[in-house]
Write a protein that holds these residues in place. Structure first.
Motif, PDB file in Angstrom:
ATOM      1  N   HIS A   4      35.788  31.818  56.580  1.00 17.86           N
ATOM      2  CA  HIS A   4      36.837  32.964  56.788  1.00 17.86           C
ATOM      3  C   HIS A   4      37.989  32.614  57.578  1.00 17.86           C
ATOM      4  O   HIS A   4      38.928  33.067  57.666  1.00 17.86           O
ATOM      5  CB  HIS A   4      36.508  34.368  57.100  1.00 17.86           C
ATOM      6  CG  HIS A   4      35.422  35.100  56.055  1.00 17.86           C
ATOM      7  ND1 HIS A   4      35.837  35.652  54.686  1.00 17.86           N
ATOM      8  CD2 HIS A   4      33.901  35.006  55.886  1.00 17.86           C
ATOM      9  CE1 HIS A   4      34.981  36.012  54.147  1.00 17.86           C
ATOM     10  NE2 HIS A   4      33.662  35.440  54.603  1.00 17.86           N
ATOM     11  N   HIS A   5      37.588  31.546  58.404  1.00 16.21           N
ATOM     12  CA  HIS A   5      38.691  31.223  59.405  1.00 16.21           C
ATOM     13  C   HIS A   5      39.291  29.941  59.335  1.00 16.21           C
ATOM     14  O   HIS A   5      38.763  28.819  58.872  1.00 16.21           O
ATOM     15  CB  HIS A   5      37.773  31.291  61.025  1.00 16.21           C
ATOM     16  CG  HIS A   5      37.335  32.559  61.417  1.00 16.21           C
ATOM     17  ND1 HIS A   5      37.939  33.643  61.631  1.00 16.21           N
ATOM     18  CD2 HIS A   5      35.979  32.812  61.329  1.00 16.21           C
ATOM     19  CE1 HIS A   5      37.532  34.618  62.007  1.00 16.21           C
ATOM     20  NE2 HIS A   5      36.162  34.369  61.677  1.00 16.21           N
ATOM     21  N   ASP A  23      34.712  41.002  45.454  1.00 14.91           N
ATOM     22  CA  ASP A  23      36.046  40.539  45.725  1.00 14.91           C
ATOM     23  C   ASP A  23      36.002  39.106  45.495  1.00 14.91           C
ATOM     24  O   ASP A  23      35.094  38.391  45.651  1.00 14.91           O
ATOM     25  CB  ASP A  23      36.222  40.793  47.287  1.00 14.91           C
ATOM     26  CG  ASP A  23      36.402  42.080  47.528  1.00 14.91           C
ATOM     27  OD1 ASP A  23      37.165  42.903  46.691  1.00 14.91           O
ATOM     28  OD2 ASP A  23      36.401  42.518  48.741  1.00 14.91           O
ATOM     29  N   ALA A  24      37.090  38.462  45.104  1.00 15.43           N
ATOM     30  CA  ALA A  24      37.411  37.094  44.857  1.00 15.43           C
ATOM     31  C   ALA A  24      38.659  36.820  45.332  1.00 15.43           C
ATOM     32  O   ALA A  24      39.593  37.770  45.923  1.00 15.43           O
ATOM     33  CB  ALA A  24      37.354  36.801  43.301  1.00 15.43           C
ATOM     34  N   PHE A  25      39.435  35.668  45.260  1.00 20.92           N
ATOM     35  CA  PHE A  25      40.442  35.171  45.479  1.00 20.92           C
ATOM     36  C   PHE A  25      41.138  34.377  44.530  1.00 20.92           C
ATOM     37  O   PHE A  25      40.558  33.408  44.047  1.00 20.92           O
ATOM     38  CB  PHE A  25      40.533  34.484  46.977  1.00 20.92           C
ATOM     39  CG  PHE A  25      40.002  35.029  48.244  1.00 20.92           C
ATOM     40  CD1 PHE A  25      40.866  36.103  48.915  1.00 20.92           C
ATOM     41  CD2 PHE A  25      38.873  35.336  48.597  1.00 20.92           C
ATOM     42  CE1 PHE A  25      40.424  36.747  49.837  1.00 20.92           C
ATOM     43  CE2 PHE A  25      38.326  35.920  49.656  1.00 20.92           C
ATOM     44  CZ  PHE A  25      39.180  36.794  49.957  1.00 20.92           C
ATOM     45  N   GLU A  26      42.578  34.682  44.176  1.00 23.47           N
ATOM     46  CA  GLU A  26      43.065  33.626  43.224  1.00 23.47           C
ATOM     47  C   GLU A  26      43.077  32.278  43.727  1.00 23.47           C
ATOM     48  O   GLU A  26      43.199  31.963  44.988  1.00 23.47           O
ATOM     49  CB  GLU A  26      44.532  34.199  43.174  1.00 23.47           C
ATOM     50  CG  GLU A  26      44.809  35.226  42.294  1.00 23.47           C
ATOM     51  CD  GLU A  26      46.425  35.619  42.429  1.00 23.47           C
ATOM     52  OE1 GLU A  26      47.166  35.233  42.996  1.00 23.47           O
ATOM     53  OE2 GLU A  26      46.555  36.570  41.398  1.00 23.47           O
ATOM     54  N   GLY A  27      42.784  31.436  42.845  1.00 19.62           N
ATOM     55  CA  GLY A  27      42.514  30.002  43.027  1.00 19.62           C
ATOM     56  C   GLY A  27      41.378  29.371  43.429  1.00 19.62           C
ATOM     57  O   GLY A  27      40.977  28.411  43.311  1.00 19.62           O
ATOM     58  N   GLU A  28      40.014  30.239  43.541  1.00 17.52           N
ATOM     59  CA  GLU A  28      38.967  29.942  43.622  1.00 17.52           C
ATOM     60  C   GLU A  28      38.218  30.026  42.225  1.00 17.52           C
ATOM     61  O   GLU A  28      38.710  30.902  41.470  1.00 17.52           O
ATOM     62  CB  GLU A  28      38.006  30.782  44.782  1.00 17.52           C
ATOM     63  CG  GLU A  28      37.682  32.146  44.519  1.00 17.52           C
ATOM     64  CD  GLU A  28      36.833  32.868  45.522  1.00 17.52           C
ATOM     65  OE1 GLU A  28      36.571  32.259  46.598  1.00 17.52           O
ATOM     66  OE2 GLU A  28      36.531  33.973  45.520  1.00 17.52           O
ATOM     67  N   THR A  29      37.268  29.538  42.140  1.00 17.83           N
ATOM     68  CA  THR A  29      36.122  29.547  41.092  1.00 17.83           C
ATOM     69  C   THR A  29      35.441  30.606  40.905  1.00 17.83           C
ATOM     70  O   THR A  29      35.064  31.161  42.065  1.00 17.83           O
ATOM     71  CB  THR A  29      35.464  28.199  40.799  1.00 17.83           C
ATOM     72  OG1 THR A  29      34.618  28.180  41.932  1.00 17.83           O
ATOM     73  CG2 THR A  29      36.363  27.036  40.886  1.00 17.83           C
ATOM     74  N   ILE A  35      28.781  33.038  44.343  1.00 16.17           N
ATOM     75  CA  ILE A  35      27.767  32.497  45.511  1.00 16.17           C
ATOM     76  C   ILE A  35      27.986  33.673  46.838  1.00 16.17           C
ATOM     77  O   ILE A  35      27.041  34.027  47.216  1.00 16.17           O
ATOM     78  CB  ILE A  35      28.339  31.288  46.163  1.00 16.17           C
ATOM     79  CG1 ILE A  35      27.598  30.219  44.967  1.00 16.17           C
ATOM     80  CG2 ILE A  35      27.805  31.051  47.353  1.00 16.17           C
ATOM     81  CD1 ILE A  35      27.902  28.896  45.403  1.00 16.17           C
ATOM     82  N   GLU A  36      29.029  34.369  46.893  1.00 16.07           N
ATOM     83  CA  GLU A  36      28.992  35.306  47.987  1.00 16.07           C
ATOM     84  C   GLU A  36      28.339  36.535  47.598  1.00 16.07           C
ATOM     85  O   GLU A  36      27.813  37.024  48.685  1.00 16.07           O
ATOM     86  CB  GLU A  36      30.636  35.715  48.070  1.00 16.07           C
ATOM     87  CG  GLU A  36      30.977  36.651  49.106  1.00 16.07           C
ATOM     88  CD  GLU A  36      30.863  36.001  50.555  1.00 16.07           C
ATOM     89  OE1 GLU A  36      30.851  36.896  51.450  1.00 16.07           O
ATOM     90  OE2 GLU A  36      30.731  34.725  50.604  1.00 16.07           O
ATOM     91  N   GLN A  37      28.139  36.908  46.270  1.00 14.99           N
ATOM     92  CA  GLN A  37      27.154  38.031  46.048  1.00 14.99           C
ATOM     93  C   GLN A  37      26.065  37.520  46.166  1.00 14.99           C
ATOM     94  O   GLN A  37      25.085  38.400  46.589  1.00 14.99           O
ATOM     95  CB  GLN A  37      27.517  38.318  44.466  1.00 14.99           C
ATOM     96  CG  GLN A  37      26.905  39.858  44.249  1.00 14.99           C
ATOM     97  CD  GLN A  37      26.743  39.747  42.665  1.00 14.99           C
ATOM     98  OE1 GLN A  37      26.989  38.816  41.920  1.00 14.99           O
ATOM     99  NE2 GLN A  37      27.001  41.203  42.248  1.00 14.99           N
ATOM    100  N   SER A  38      25.514  36.527  45.308  1.00 15.37           N
ATOM    101  CA  SER A  38      24.063  35.756  45.269  1.00 15.37           C
ATOM    102  C   SER A  38      24.109  34.463  45.030  1.00 15.37           C
ATOM    103  O   SER A  38      24.885  34.022  44.054  1.00 15.37           O
ATOM    104  CB  SER A  38      23.477  36.896  44.034  1.00 15.37           C
ATOM    105  OG  SER A  38      22.077  36.267  43.987  1.00 15.37           O
ATOM    106  N   PRO A  39      23.236  33.653  45.504  1.00 15.14           N
ATOM    107  CA  PRO A  39      23.152  32.314  45.163  1.00 15.14           C
ATOM    108  C   PRO A  39      22.507  31.852  44.084  1.00 15.14           C
ATOM    109  O   PRO A  39      22.557  30.774  43.475  1.00 15.14           O
ATOM    110  CB  PRO A  39      22.489  31.601  46.494  1.00 15.14           C
ATOM    111  CG  PRO A  39      21.777  32.673  47.268  1.00 15.14           C
ATOM    112  CD  PRO A  39      22.305  34.035  46.827  1.00 15.14           C
ATOM    113  N   ALA A  40      21.848  32.844  43.471  1.00 17.27           N
ATOM    114  CA  ALA A  40      21.277  32.534  42.263  1.00 17.27           C
ATOM    115  C   ALA A  40      21.880  32.892  40.888  1.00 17.27           C
ATOM    116  O   ALA A  40      22.712  33.974  40.800  1.00 17.27           O
ATOM    117  CB  ALA A  40      19.885  33.607  42.149  1.00 17.27           C
TER     118      ALA A  40
END
Length: 89
Positions: A4-5, A23-29, A35-40
């Motif tokens: 985040h920083h 939540d996601a950000f434009e430009g990320e996959t 992965i932010e929600q769950s690594p599985a």
């Protein structure tokens, strides 16, 4: 875990993963948002959680389904877009 920083990101958007708004950000996959929600990303035949492996589209461990069409894609290669509906099934 998302950094985040010191990171410049696109605008914040929302996608749906397994029926939950994330939540996601434009430009990320999709993989980065997921992965932010769950690594599985899926369960193997024994029910064990499986996550991303290569993060460059060769292994297929991050394969997910785009709804409503049912198209299977590798989440590490697909950019997150506003309103995407994704399932790990």
């Amino acid at each position: 875990m998302r950094l985040h920083h010191g990171i410049d990101r696109g605008r914040r958007i929302q996608i749906i993963i397994d029926g939950e708004r994330v939540d996601a950000f434009e430009g990320e996959t999709l993989a980065a948002a997921m992965i932010e929600q769950s690594p599985a990303f899926r369960r193997d035949t024994k029910g064990m959680a499986r996550g991303m492996f290569c993060n460059m589209g060769t292994c297929g461990e991050c394969t997910v389904t785009l709804l409503p069409g049912g198209r299977r894609v590798r989440a590490c290669l697909v950019p997150a877009q506003v309103g995407m509906d994704v399932t790990r099934d």
